[in-house]
Design an enzyme around this catalytic site. Sequence first.
Site, PDB file in Angstrom:
ATOM      1  N   GLU A  45      34.236 -14.800  32.715  1.00 24.19           N
ATOM      2  CA  GLU A  45      33.332 -13.641  32.655  1.00 24.19           C
ATOM      3  C   GLU A  45      33.099 -13.204  34.091  1.00 24.19           C
ATOM      4  O   GLU A  45      32.471 -13.919  34.860  1.00 24.19           O
ATOM      5  CB  GLU A  45      32.031 -14.042  31.958  1.00 24.19           C
ATOM      6  CG  GLU A  45      31.325 -12.859  31.326  1.00 24.19           C
ATOM      7  CD  GLU A  45      30.352 -12.175  32.251  1.00 24.19           C
ATOM      8  OE1 GLU A  45      30.817 -11.554  33.239  1.00 24.19           O
ATOM      9  OE2 GLU A  45      29.152 -12.267  31.997  1.00 24.19           O
TER      10      GLU A  45
ATOM     11  N   CYS B 298      25.867  -8.947  35.901  1.00 27.70           N
ATOM     12  CA  CYS B 298      27.289  -8.652  35.712  1.00 27.70           C
ATOM     13  C   CYS B 298      27.492  -7.326  34.985  1.00 27.70           C
ATOM     14  O   CYS B 298      28.451  -6.621  35.232  1.00 27.70           O
ATOM     15  CB  CYS B 298      27.974  -9.792  34.969  1.00 27.70           C
ATOM     16  SG  CYS B 298      27.124 -10.265  33.473  1.00 27.70           S
TER      17      CYS B 298
ATOM     18  N   VAL C 258      47.693 -26.560  31.891  1.00 28.29           N
ATOM     19  CA  VAL C 258      47.501 -25.709  30.706  1.00 28.29           C
ATOM     20  C   VAL C 258      46.103 -25.889  30.095  1.00 28.29           C
ATOM     21  O   VAL C 258      45.945 -26.126  28.897  1.00 28.29           O
ATOM     22  CB  VAL C 258      48.602 -25.942  29.643  1.00 28.29           C
ATOM     23  CG1 VAL C 258      48.618 -24.813  28.621  1.00 28.29           C
ATOM     24  CG2 VAL C 258      49.973 -26.033  30.302  1.00 28.29           C
TER      25      VAL C 258
ATOM     26  N   LYS D 214      28.644 -27.264  36.621  1.00 29.14           N
ATOM     27  CA  LYS D 214      28.329 -27.086  38.045  1.00 29.14           C
ATOM     28  C   LYS D 214      27.532 -25.804  38.233  1.00 29.14           C
ATOM     29  O   LYS D 214      28.075 -24.703  38.164  1.00 29.14           O
ATOM     30  CB  LYS D 214      29.587 -27.015  38.908  1.00 29.14           C
ATOM     31  CG  LYS D 214      29.211 -27.142  40.392  1.00 29.14           C
ATOM     32  CD  LYS D 214      30.296 -26.697  41.339  1.00 29.14           C
ATOM     33  CE  LYS D 214      30.213 -25.231  41.687  1.00 29.14           C
ATOM     34  NZ  LYS D 214      28.942 -24.820  42.333  1.00 29.14           N
TER      35      LYS D 214
ATOM     36  N   GLU E  98      32.274  -4.146  42.893  1.00 24.53           N
ATOM     37  CA  GLU E  98      31.015  -4.707  42.395  1.00 24.53           C
ATOM     38  C   GLU E  98      30.121  -5.059  43.588  1.00 24.53           C
ATOM     39  O   GLU E  98      30.514  -5.834  44.459  1.00 24.53           O
ATOM     40  CB  GLU E  98      31.290  -5.951  41.557  1.00 24.53           C
ATOM     41  CG  GLU E  98      30.029  -6.529  40.957  1.00 24.53           C
ATOM     42  CD  GLU E  98      30.293  -7.687  39.994  1.00 24.53           C
ATOM     43  OE1 GLU E  98      30.944  -8.659  40.392  1.00 24.53           O
ATOM     44  OE2 GLU E  98      29.838  -7.592  38.842  1.00 24.53           O
TER      45      GLU E  98
HETATM   46  P1  NAI Z   1      31.349 -17.024  43.222  1.00 27.13           P
HETATM   47  O1  NAI Z   1      32.274 -16.541  42.178  1.00 27.13           O
HETATM   48  O2  NAI Z   1      31.919 -17.541  44.494  1.00 27.13           O
HETATM   49  O3  NAI Z   1      30.410 -18.189  42.604  1.00 27.13           O
HETATM   50  C1  NAI Z   1      30.213 -18.433  41.233  1.00 27.13           C
HETATM   51  C2  NAI Z   1      30.383 -19.929  40.943  1.00 27.13           C
HETATM   52  O4  NAI Z   1      31.725 -20.307  41.232  1.00 27.13           O
HETATM   53  C3  NAI Z   1      29.495 -20.832  41.805  1.00 27.13           C
HETATM   54  O5  NAI Z   1      29.070 -21.927  41.024  1.00 27.13           O
HETATM   55  C4  NAI Z   1      30.459 -21.280  42.894  1.00 27.13           C
HETATM   56  O6  NAI Z   1      30.093 -22.503  43.493  1.00 27.13           O
HETATM   57  C5  NAI Z   1      31.746 -21.422  42.114  1.00 27.13           C
HETATM   58  N1  NAI Z   1      32.965 -21.363  42.926  1.00 27.13           N
HETATM   59  C6  NAI Z   1      33.170 -20.683  44.080  1.00 27.13           C
HETATM   60  N2  NAI Z   1      34.427 -20.866  44.524  1.00 27.13           N
HETATM   61  C7  NAI Z   1      35.040 -21.688  43.640  1.00 27.13           C
HETATM   62  C8  NAI Z   1      36.357 -22.242  43.530  1.00 27.13           C
HETATM   63  N3  NAI Z   1      37.281 -21.994  44.449  1.00 27.13           N
HETATM   64  N4  NAI Z   1      36.641 -23.031  42.482  1.00 27.13           N
HETATM   65  C9  NAI Z   1      35.720 -23.287  41.532  1.00 27.13           C
HETATM   66  N5  NAI Z   1      34.468 -22.803  41.585  1.00 27.13           N
HETATM   67  C10 NAI Z   1      34.123 -22.006  42.616  1.00 27.13           C
HETATM   68  O7  NAI Z   1      30.313 -15.844  43.519  1.00 27.13           O
HETATM   69  P2  NAI Z   1      29.422 -15.634  44.839  1.00 27.13           P
HETATM   70  O8  NAI Z   1      30.240 -15.926  46.063  1.00 27.13           O
HETATM   71  O9  NAI Z   1      28.156 -16.377  44.664  1.00 27.13           O
HETATM   72  O10 NAI Z   1      29.116 -14.083  44.758  1.00 27.13           O
HETATM   73  C11 NAI Z   1      30.038 -13.124  45.277  1.00 27.13           C
HETATM   74  C12 NAI Z   1      30.138 -11.935  44.357  1.00 27.13           C
HETATM   75  O11 NAI Z   1      30.635 -12.334  43.111  1.00 27.13           O
HETATM   76  C13 NAI Z   1      28.830 -11.243  44.028  1.00 27.13           C
HETATM   77  O12 NAI Z   1      28.432 -10.360  45.006  1.00 27.13           O
HETATM   78  C14 NAI Z   1      29.182 -10.560  42.735  1.00 27.13           C
HETATM   79  O13 NAI Z   1      29.851  -9.358  42.977  1.00 27.13           O
HETATM   80  C15 NAI Z   1      30.115 -11.525  42.065  1.00 27.13           C
HETATM   81  N6  NAI Z   1      29.417 -12.346  41.073  1.00 27.13           N
HETATM   82  C16 NAI Z   1      29.525 -12.011  39.747  1.00 27.13           C
HETATM   83  C17 NAI Z   1      28.810 -12.715  38.796  1.00 27.13           C
HETATM   84  C18 NAI Z   1      28.888 -12.379  37.345  1.00 27.13           C
HETATM   85  O14 NAI Z   1      27.970 -12.661  36.614  1.00 27.13           O
HETATM   86  N7  NAI Z   1      29.968 -11.845  36.867  1.00 27.13           N
HETATM   87  C19 NAI Z   1      27.894 -13.803  39.172  1.00 27.13           C
HETATM   88  C20 NAI Z   1      27.905 -14.116  40.577  1.00 27.13           C
HETATM   89  C21 NAI Z   1      28.633 -13.387  41.475  1.00 27.13           C
END
Ligand code: NAI
Length: 493
Positions: free
Chosen positions: A257, A291, A251, A182, A389
């Site tokens: 990450e 990240c 499980v 996804k 972050e």
């Molecule tokens: P997010 O963590 O909500 O989105 C990342 C992925 O997770 C997307 O594909 C999203 O559709 C999916 N997702 C969201 N809620 C979910 C759930 N309940 N169950 C399963 N999948 C789910 O990140 P978002 O809202 O785009 O960004 C918010 C903050 O997160 C950013 O400002 C940043 O600080 C952090 N972030 C960190 C990343 C990294 O590479 N470690 C990448 C993106 C965001």
Amino acid sequence: MASEAKSAVRRYRMYINGEFVESAGKKYFPVIDPSTEEIMAEVPEANEEDVNRAVAAARAAFDSGAWPQTTAQDRGRILFRLAERIRKEAAKLAEVESRNSGKPIVEAEYDIADAATCFEYYGGMATKVLGQVNPVPDNALSLSLREPIGVAAQIIPWNYPLLMAAWKLAPAIAAGCTCVLKPAEQTPLTALEFAGYLADAGLPPGVVNIITGFGETCGAPLVKHPDVNKVAFTGSASVGKAIMKAAADTVKRVTLELGGKSPNIFFADADFESAIDGALFGVFINQGEVCSAGSRILVEKSIYPKFVEAMSAKAKTIRLGPPLERETKMGPLVSKDQFDRVRSYQELGKKEAKLAAGGGRPASISRGYYVEPTIFYDVDNSARIAQEEIFGPVAAVIPFADEAEALRIANATPYGLAAAIWSRDIFKALRMVKALRAGIVWVNHMQPTYVEAPWGGYKQSGFGRELGPWGIEEYLETKQVHINLNEQPIGWY
Ligand code: NAI
Ligand code: MG
């Protein structure tokens, strides 16, 4: 005219069981070009019914049919063909990636090349997954076999869209797993372009399914699905924690990450010019939507004023502009949400610390989610801009007195993804390397990332490692096989 413009928007379909399909509800959602704020495409909005279809396809492809019969060599060759195809389509993929995510075209070209390299690397690794003979103290042959985990749900973010898909899909395919990927709702387009290469490369239907939708309505049911064996996630810490809880019920194996607040540490004996460039590159690459961004910049007091001044002067010369222009060094943020979030941290920073550069949106650009590269200094490490972050081009510069203080500040964060040290004193650098609680430590550089080396975090930056041989481990189970070699009957009763 409006309807004409509307019909020019391309409608993508998503990919389930080897076919391009609409969502069950026939609903679509818009994909926004962040430099114009206009709709650039529409993609299907997958819901739980679509998740069920995709998981069923992945389950069936894992349990029966052609895929379990493939040899490691077959899987390797499929991956080599995918790498080759990405290279062939690189110009188009880079353009779509750059428009959709806002990243400068030159950076997008690097990402696409890296994605191809990742498929190639795991193509080679497919035939290097080895079992083992265990030296048990008996007349027996004890073996450990490595087998694919099963169906993998792979949920990825928007900052490196195709590259994150590659990091997830390539090792899973090499291991013999099947996948439901996804992409992030903001940036689904390169993954859907890539879906078009899978059948041509010889991948049987159902092995890789790519569904587009939102976190709550598509990601969450995917994580909960009982036929999914493993969840691989990259994204926010809050969603990572929710995924870990949801996966507990059945499980599932989980790897996370989750980003960080990585320290980039400058000692007075570092080469000054390289240090300034390293500080800027560490925190501003990809608009700071990284990240491993070096978002806490720790500087030794004796060079601190000069450092803040030189870094800020250079930050003001960074060229913001349309992502597709080759001279552009920084594009817009990915979305309105991310823009609002980063803008609010810029305002918070003005209350918590002193502003040396940027601090708002660029006056010269009237539309698009652009923000200025921003530097705060005299930041206390306990300030929110030093602890949370931000995921945008916002740096927090923090002074330190000596090595011990640098280390204490560097480790004072719930995260532990990455860190960098700049010094010409090898002993000091190595002491820091050992004492830093982070999964990736760079010396006299920050951000270079190689498919051959492990990637992942300590502490709340997650667990599990991607890339290298570690990356494929996360898609393998270990089976113990005991073969009795005694011809005499065995018995206790
Ligand atoms: P997010 O963590 O909500 O989105 C990342 C992925 O997770 C997307 O594909 C999203 O559709 C999916 N997702 C969201 N809620 C979910 C759930 N309940 N169950 C399963 N999948 C789910 O990140 P978002 O809202 O785009 O960004 C918010 C903050 O997160 C950013 O400002 C940043 O600080 C952090 N972030 C960190 C990343 C990294 O590479 N470690 C990448 C993106 C965001
Ligand atoms: Mg979110």
